[in-house]
Design a protein around this motif. Sequence first.
Motif, PDB file in Angstrom:
ATOM      1  N   ILE A  54       0.870  -1.172   0.000  1.00 31.81           N
ATOM      2  CA  ILE A  54       0.000   0.000   0.000  1.00 31.81           C
ATOM      3  C   ILE A  54       0.901   1.214   0.000  1.00 31.81           C
ATOM      4  CG2 ILE A  54      -1.762   1.300   1.269  1.00 31.81           C
ATOM      5  CD1 ILE A  54      -2.572  -1.357   2.588  1.00 31.81           C
ATOM      6  N   ASP A 135       0.830  -1.970  -5.032  1.00 30.11           N
ATOM      7  CA  ASP A 135      -0.369  -2.697  -5.465  1.00 30.11           C
ATOM      8  C   ASP A 135      -1.624  -1.869  -5.223  1.00 30.11           C
ATOM      9  OD1 ASP A 135       0.715  -5.577  -6.009  1.00 30.11           O
ATOM     10  OD2 ASP A 135       1.616  -4.968  -4.106  1.00 30.11           O
ATOM     11  N   ILE A 136      -1.571  -0.967  -4.231  1.00 36.27           N
ATOM     12  CA  ILE A 136      -2.718  -0.142  -3.842  1.00 36.27           C
ATOM     13  C   ILE A 136      -2.199   1.251  -3.488  1.00 36.27           C
ATOM     14  CG2 ILE A 136      -4.612   0.156  -2.169  1.00 36.27           C
ATOM     15  CD1 ILE A 136      -4.365  -2.924  -1.658  1.00 36.27           C
ATOM     16  N   SER A 165      -6.942   2.912  -6.401  1.00 40.36           N
ATOM     17  CA  SER A 165      -6.877   3.878  -5.299  1.00 40.36           C
ATOM     18  C   SER A 165      -8.042   3.753  -4.344  1.00 40.36           C
ATOM     19  CB  SER A 165      -6.866   5.312  -5.855  1.00 40.36           C
ATOM     20  OG  SER A 165      -5.775   5.534  -6.704  1.00 40.36           O
ATOM     21  N   LEU A 194      -9.726  -0.924   1.914  1.00 43.71           N
ATOM     22  CA  LEU A 194      -8.384  -1.481   1.767  1.00 43.71           C
ATOM     23  C   LEU A 194      -8.430  -3.006   1.816  1.00 43.71           C
ATOM     24  CD1 LEU A 194      -6.343   0.992   4.000  1.00 43.71           C
ATOM     25  CD2 LEU A 194      -6.092   0.673   1.528  1.00 43.71           C
ATOM     26  N   LEU A 197      -9.477  -4.589  -1.515  1.00 43.15           N
ATOM     27  CA  LEU A 197      -8.417  -4.635  -2.517  1.00 43.15           C
ATOM     28  C   LEU A 197      -7.330  -5.639  -2.148  1.00 43.15           C
ATOM     29  CD1 LEU A 197      -8.037  -0.845  -3.411  1.00 43.15           C
ATOM     30  CD2 LEU A 197      -8.989  -2.652  -4.853  1.00 43.15           C
ATOM     31  N   ARG A 204      -8.317  -5.474  -7.804  1.00 42.23           N
ATOM     32  CA  ARG A 204      -7.189  -4.550  -7.985  1.00 42.23           C
ATOM     33  C   ARG A 204      -6.924  -4.305  -9.467  1.00 42.23           C
ATOM     34  NH1 ARG A 204      -4.684  -7.803  -3.945  1.00 42.23           N
ATOM     35  NH2 ARG A 204      -3.092  -8.575  -5.392  1.00 42.23           N
TER      36      ARG A 204
END
Length: 208
Positions: A54, A135-136, A165, A194, A197, A204
């Motif tokens: 993240i 990844d995020i 996002s 979060l 995802l 994602r």
Amino acid sequence: HLWKQADGFICSTDYLSKHYGEKFNKPAYTFLNQLDFDDCRWNVFPDKQENIVIGFMGSASHAPDLEMVKEPIKQILKDYPDIEFHFVGGTFSEFGFDNRVKFFTSTKDGTKNKVELQGEFFDSEDYPRYMAKWDIGIIPLKDEEFNLAKSDLKYLEYSRLGIPSVISKIPTYRVSDGVTGLLAGNEKEWYKQLMRLIESEKLRKEIG
């Protein structure tokens, strides 16, 4: 002085155009921020890590915004052993690196080593290379006038690299919830979005 001398204004958001057009009684036009897809800086390949990352990109001015995700990030790092959190930029530079890490972690639960600061002082052209590991991406913003005047450039940059996002639920960002991003309005929603995802690679990829 320069505002008074100008014949008109070009702003990056409707909020700014309205504000300065009315303040100085002059024509103001909105030209939305864009990214140049021919800019070679953004032609970077994903550099995914072993763990899910993240990420957040921002300067020290975002310290108050990060307060709203402090507890959700702490809980995520505690609940998911394969998650890391990366900073990009000078956020909290006045507090020093150790305090920045402590902001999101606890030595008691072993999460201290899951926070990484990337490039506190470096050329902005290196941003894409750092973000390619993520990844995020997160975009927390407090609902206040300063943030309402912001453009959605951070979202465009994350999206250019295919990074999904989670974004604060304020009008600044032109996002369709669940389609082009995930919106969060409180700590519970930040954790939930979060988590969605983290637990779905498919989601994602779809949002990114």
